[in-house]
Design a protein around this motif. Structure first.
Motif, short mmCIF file in Angstrom:
data_model
loop_
_atom_site.label_atom_id
_atom_site.label_comp_id
_atom_site.label_asym_id
_atom_site.label_seq_id
_atom_site.Cartn_x
_atom_site.Cartn_y
_atom_site.Cartn_z
N GLN A 130 -18.90 -6.75 -2.59
CA GLN A 130 -18.89 -7.85 -1.63
C GLN A 130 -18.04 -7.60 -0.38
N VAL A 131 -16.99 -6.80 -0.51
CA VAL A 131 -16.01 -6.65 0.56
C VAL A 131 -16.29 -5.40 1.38
N PRO A 132 -16.35 -5.51 2.71
CA PRO A 132 -16.63 -4.34 3.56
C PRO A 132 -15.55 -3.26 3.42
N LYS A 133 -15.97 -2.04 3.12
CA LYS A 133 -15.10 -0.86 3.03
C LYS A 133 -13.92 -1.08 2.09
N PHE A 134 -14.20 -1.68 0.97
CA PHE A 134 -13.21 -1.89 -0.09
C PHE A 134 -12.73 -0.53 -0.58
N SER A 135 -11.38 -0.34 -0.68
CA SER A 135 -10.86 0.95 -1.12
C SER A 135 -9.47 0.81 -1.72
N GLY A 136 -9.07 1.82 -2.48
CA GLY A 136 -7.72 1.94 -3.02
C GLY A 136 -7.25 0.82 -3.92
N PRO A 137 -8.09 0.30 -4.82
CA PRO A 137 -7.62 -0.80 -5.67
C PRO A 137 -6.56 -0.35 -6.67
N LYS A 138 -5.54 -1.19 -6.83
CA LYS A 138 -4.49 -0.96 -7.83
C LYS A 138 -4.20 -2.27 -8.53
N VAL A 139 -4.24 -2.27 -9.86
CA VAL A 139 -4.04 -3.48 -10.64
C VAL A 139 -2.77 -3.32 -11.46
N SER A 140 -1.94 -4.39 -11.46
CA SER A 140 -0.68 -4.33 -12.20
C SER A 140 -0.30 -5.71 -12.68
N ALA A 141 0.55 -5.75 -13.70
CA ALA A 141 1.11 -7.01 -14.19
C ALA A 141 2.48 -7.20 -13.55
N HIS A 145 7.69 -16.73 -10.01
CA HIS A 145 8.38 -17.90 -10.57
C HIS A 145 7.50 -18.69 -11.53
N ALA A 146 6.19 -18.65 -11.30
CA ALA A 146 5.27 -19.38 -12.18
C ALA A 146 5.05 -18.66 -13.50
N GLY A 147 5.51 -17.42 -13.61
CA GLY A 147 5.34 -16.66 -14.84
C GLY A 147 4.58 -15.36 -14.60
N PRO A 148 4.06 -14.76 -15.68
CA PRO A 148 3.31 -13.51 -15.55
C PRO A 148 2.03 -13.72 -14.73
N VAL A 149 1.70 -12.73 -13.95
CA VAL A 149 0.52 -12.81 -13.08
C VAL A 149 -0.05 -11.40 -12.92
N VAL A 150 -1.36 -11.33 -12.72
CA VAL A 150 -2.02 -10.04 -12.49
C VAL A 150 -2.21 -9.86 -10.98
N LEU A 151 -1.72 -8.75 -10.46
CA LEU A 151 -1.79 -8.46 -9.03
C LEU A 151 -2.78 -7.33 -8.78
N LEU A 152 -3.71 -7.58 -7.87
CA LEU A 152 -4.65 -6.56 -7.41
C LEU A 152 -4.39 -6.32 -5.93
N THR A 153 -4.10 -5.08 -5.56
CA THR A 153 -3.94 -4.74 -4.14
C THR A 153 -5.06 -3.78 -3.74
N TYR A 154 -5.50 -3.91 -2.50
CA TYR A 154 -6.55 -3.01 -2.01
C TYR A 154 -6.59 -3.08 -0.49
N LYS A 155 -7.42 -2.24 0.12
CA LYS A 155 -7.63 -2.26 1.57
C LYS A 155 -9.10 -2.57 1.84
N ALA A 156 -9.34 -3.21 3.00
CA ALA A 156 -10.70 -3.60 3.35
C ALA A 156 -10.78 -3.88 4.84
N ASP A 157 -11.99 -3.88 5.37
CA ASP A 157 -12.19 -4.26 6.77
C ASP A 157 -12.26 -5.78 6.88
N SER A 158 -11.64 -6.31 7.91
CA SER A 158 -11.71 -7.75 8.15
C SER A 158 -13.10 -8.11 8.68
N ALA A 159 -13.39 -9.38 8.69
CA ALA A 159 -14.61 -9.83 9.36
C ALA A 159 -14.46 -9.61 10.86
N ALA A 160 -15.55 -9.36 11.55
CA ALA A 160 -15.50 -9.13 12.99
C ALA A 160 -15.04 -10.40 13.71
N ASP A 161 -14.17 -10.22 14.69
CA ASP A 161 -13.73 -11.36 15.49
C ASP A 161 -14.94 -11.99 16.17
#
Length: 210
Positions: A130-141, A145-161
């Motif tokens: 779904q995401v334009p030029k999605f790349s470099g995904p990294k998933v970590s726990a 403050h709300a408690g444990p959470v799953v974090l996904l970081t990645y890079k992508a192209d923004s929508a065109a202005d």
């Protein structure tokens, strides 16, 4: 005296002839240098250079305000967002945006809490489609403050202005919070070169179930 005028006339003719020969030789040298023939080629307009990412830093003095959905089945949480950002909403999705940065809040029903494995197996392939030029995904726990959470970081192209048509390369942080069948995905995005570590920490740490 007539003889002198005749000699002068002959000299003038010789000077003109020599000058003409010199000019012709110079022109020949400029077109035949290196044994080839010089030609002028029109290449047309050059393409616009690729623009570097604008900074997109959120100001250090940015104020934050609490946001809580006022209706719907997923209104049992609060999160701080930058004051003054434009807000749009559609169903369970709310987005806050200012210039190059955005905060997207999406609430869904889920039978179980997300894990590093489930995000890697299910969410990453979905975003890749779904995401334009999605790349470099990294998933970590991680912990907030709300408690444990799953974090996904990645890079992508923004929508065109919509005005300039420019596209910016974004760095994205997606936090998946879960409690009692409710999942809230908090997605923070801004230009790759922006220094938004502190503002994004304020937002993600502020999330709380009500």
């Amino acid at each position: 005296m007539p003889q002198l005028r005749s000699v002068s006339a002959v000299g003038l003719v010789l000077v003109v002839a020599a000058t003409t020969a010199a000019c012709s030789g110079s022109a020949a040298g400029s077109t035949a240098g290196g044994g080839g023939t010089a030609t002028t080629t029109s290449t047309g307009p050059r393409p616009a250079p690729t623009e570097s990412n604008p900074p997109g830093d959120i100001p250090d003095n940015q104020a934050f305000v609490s946001y809580q959905p006022s209706a719907g089945p997923f209104r049992g949480f609060t999160v701080k967002v930058p004051e003054g950002w434009a807000r749009t909403g559609h169903g369970p999705v709310t987005e806050f945006r200012d210039k190059l940065n955005s905060i997207r809040i999406s609430a869904v029903s889920a039978s179980s809490a997300p894990t590093v494995g489930s995000v890697q197996a299910d969410v990453v392939p979905q975003l890749k489609r779904q995401v334009p030029k999605f790349s470099g995904p990294k998933v970590s726990a991680v912990s907030r403050h709300a408690g444990p959470v799953v974090l996904l970081t990645y890079k992508a192209d923004s929508a065109a202005d919509p005005v300039t048509g420019k596209v910016v390369r974004d760095a994205v942080e997606r936090y998946a919070f879960y409690r009692q069948g409710h999942e809230v995905d908090l997605t923070l995005s801004g230009p790759v070169n922006a220094d938004n570590v502190d503002p994004w920490r304020i937002v993600s740490d502020s999330f709380a179930w009500k």
